[in-house]
Scaffold this motif. Sequence first.
Motif, short mmCIF file in Angstrom:
data_model
loop_
_atom_site.label_atom_id
_atom_site.label_comp_id
_atom_site.label_asym_id
_atom_site.label_seq_id
_atom_site.Cartn_x
_atom_site.Cartn_y
_atom_site.Cartn_z
N MET A 255 -5.47 -1.83 10.09
CA MET A 255 -4.78 -2.97 10.68
C MET A 255 -5.75 -4.10 11.01
N GLU A 256 -5.29 -5.32 10.81
CA GLU A 256 -6.12 -6.52 10.97
C GLU A 256 -5.79 -7.21 12.30
N GLU B 42 -5.54 0.40 4.36
CA GLU B 42 -4.53 0.56 5.41
C GLU B 42 -5.17 0.56 6.80
N THR C 57 -0.55 -9.54 4.29
CA THR C 57 -1.61 -8.53 4.30
C THR C 57 -2.38 -8.51 5.62
N THR C 58 -1.94 -9.30 6.58
CA THR C 58 -2.54 -9.28 7.91
C THR C 58 -1.43 -9.18 8.95
N ARG D 115 -9.66 -4.20 3.62
CA ARG D 115 -9.14 -3.45 4.76
C ARG D 115 -7.65 -3.18 4.61
N TYR D 116 -6.92 -4.15 4.06
CA TYR D 116 -5.48 -3.95 3.84
C TYR D 116 -5.24 -2.80 2.86
N GLN D 117 -6.01 -2.76 1.79
CA GLN D 117 -5.84 -1.69 0.79
C GLN D 117 -6.23 -0.33 1.36
N THR E 106 0.84 -1.19 0.00
CA THR E 106 0.00 0.00 0.00
C THR E 106 0.88 1.25 0.00
N VAL F 94 -10.69 -8.95 4.07
CA VAL F 94 -9.36 -8.67 4.61
C VAL F 94 -8.54 -7.86 3.62
N LEU F 95 -8.62 -8.24 2.35
CA LEU F 95 -7.87 -7.52 1.32
C LEU F 95 -8.33 -6.07 1.20
N TYR G 235 2.16 -2.42 7.20
CA TYR G 235 2.89 -3.39 8.02
C TYR G 235 4.41 -3.30 7.83
#
Length: 541
Positions: free
Chosen positions: A449-450, A447, A286-287, A443-445, A156, A440-441, A161
């Motif tokens: 946090m998981e 930014e 990604t997590t 939320r990762y994009q 990202t 999950v993807l 992370y």
Amino acid sequence: MTLKENFQKLYEDMKRRIESAVEKGCISNDIKDQHRGFLEWNSKVTKKDHQSIVKIIIDGWNPNAIDIEGNKLPTLVYLSREKRPGWAHNFKAGSMNALTRVSSKITNAPIILNLDCDMYANDPDAIRDALCFFMDEERGHQTSYVQYPQRYDNITKNDIYSNVAFATNKIELAGIDGFGGTLYCGTGCFHRRESLCGNKYSKDHKFELHNEKSNTKGKTVQELEEECKPLANCNYEKGTQWGKEMGLVYGCPVEDIVTGLTIQCRGWKPVFYNPTKHAFLGIAPTTLDVALIQFKRWAEGLFQIFFSKYCPFIYGHGKINLGAQMGYCVYLLWAPVSLPTMYYVIIPALGLLHNVPLFPEVSSLWFLPFAYVFAAKTIYSLVEDLICGDTLKGWWNLQRMWIIRRTTSYLFAFIDTVIWQLGFAQTSFSVTAKVVDDDVLKRYQQEIMEFGTLSIMFTIIATIALLNLFSLGWGIKNVVFGTILMDLEKFIPQMTISGLLVLLNIPVYQAFFRNDKGCLPSSIVFKSIVIASLACLMPIY
């Protein structure tokens, strides 16, 4: 139909056939007739108990091996080495060594490219660039491997992370390379077969590229396949130097680092090459839990090396430069860094809660060393990261991840290594999964946090965040109500530390109140509140 659509169609077809075989528990006769390799699989074969399988899918010396544009195709071989209960397969190192032996029988090419399965070539000139180092007239004969930095194509904008180590790649690894101690990172690396197979460096060596298939002349593909199978059997390495002096070294979770060190100690000189265009790209975690598990495995393996016979100060003494030995130890000692970090995120907060000053007064000359180290390190780190291509928010994310890694991944790596050294446990190998669902993807994009899994690491992260929030709130309350107003100078450093930790942990506090699947689980929230509350009541002296 475009090339992309054609690939998608082929992929969906392959996926359908695999799912059908899994559902039926067997391979259909139609597929067996199309692919000879399936004839060797039966109901007794499992992924942990099967014979060696070698299949030459494309014979590069066959004149008919061309693509749709008439270009010659390279030799393509599928290898599944033998797995048997009771026989150690040595994970990635075992696979690499089996591939090295089988490839020596089929092509015996002098250069080997080691690339992880989740990475792909991004620059067609990467091979030519690497060969330039091997074929250099002055120093090429001594070059053992050419290591490219690890890069990712799913990062990202602000690298939530901190998977991309900007300063590490551009400054630290390049600096170690200056001392001849380039780290072998396990992927994106071109090896000289001779150095990888255990040979010591000789000044008389001459590098030659060849296109001969001298060891396969007059043999059919089927005959060659049968000759290669014993090379991938479990008992082939018994009584040999494979895994010790030949190939990748066994017995360590980070076998690549140890292997690079042993190659350098045999007189070879590696090269670290970081071109502007990324040579190879892979998939970053990604997590948060996957990222932490990955660093825990690395830190544990690196710390084990420090206590083994391969410690650079012992194994490399008199063989490699002192600067290279120290460069290795920067990474080998990741795990023990967790101890002073844990002190700084816990003790100053507890001291503030109980009105116990730990640092000199701000007006005292004794405070200057603390202020200088903190300011210099922060400014240097920021400038360094920005110069290397990171963003301001990316640098801030890096500071957060350094705290999180040191208080979780490195801490558990330190504990596990100590237990391993005492002989109470064996080293385990944790495989990190990088396949995630769409939520999950997304939320990762964005930014975000998981935190959606039950992990003891998340309990530690949340507890430390709450402890510093409580201490900062208590300190501010005391200032407002004048309880410590007269001694405020004594507590400014502790309030500053707690304040910075609170700011760094804002995503953790947000995870307490989020309502998506990536929020902190209620059980972890409850545990962290209880532990932080008990810590606040703990007396200190």
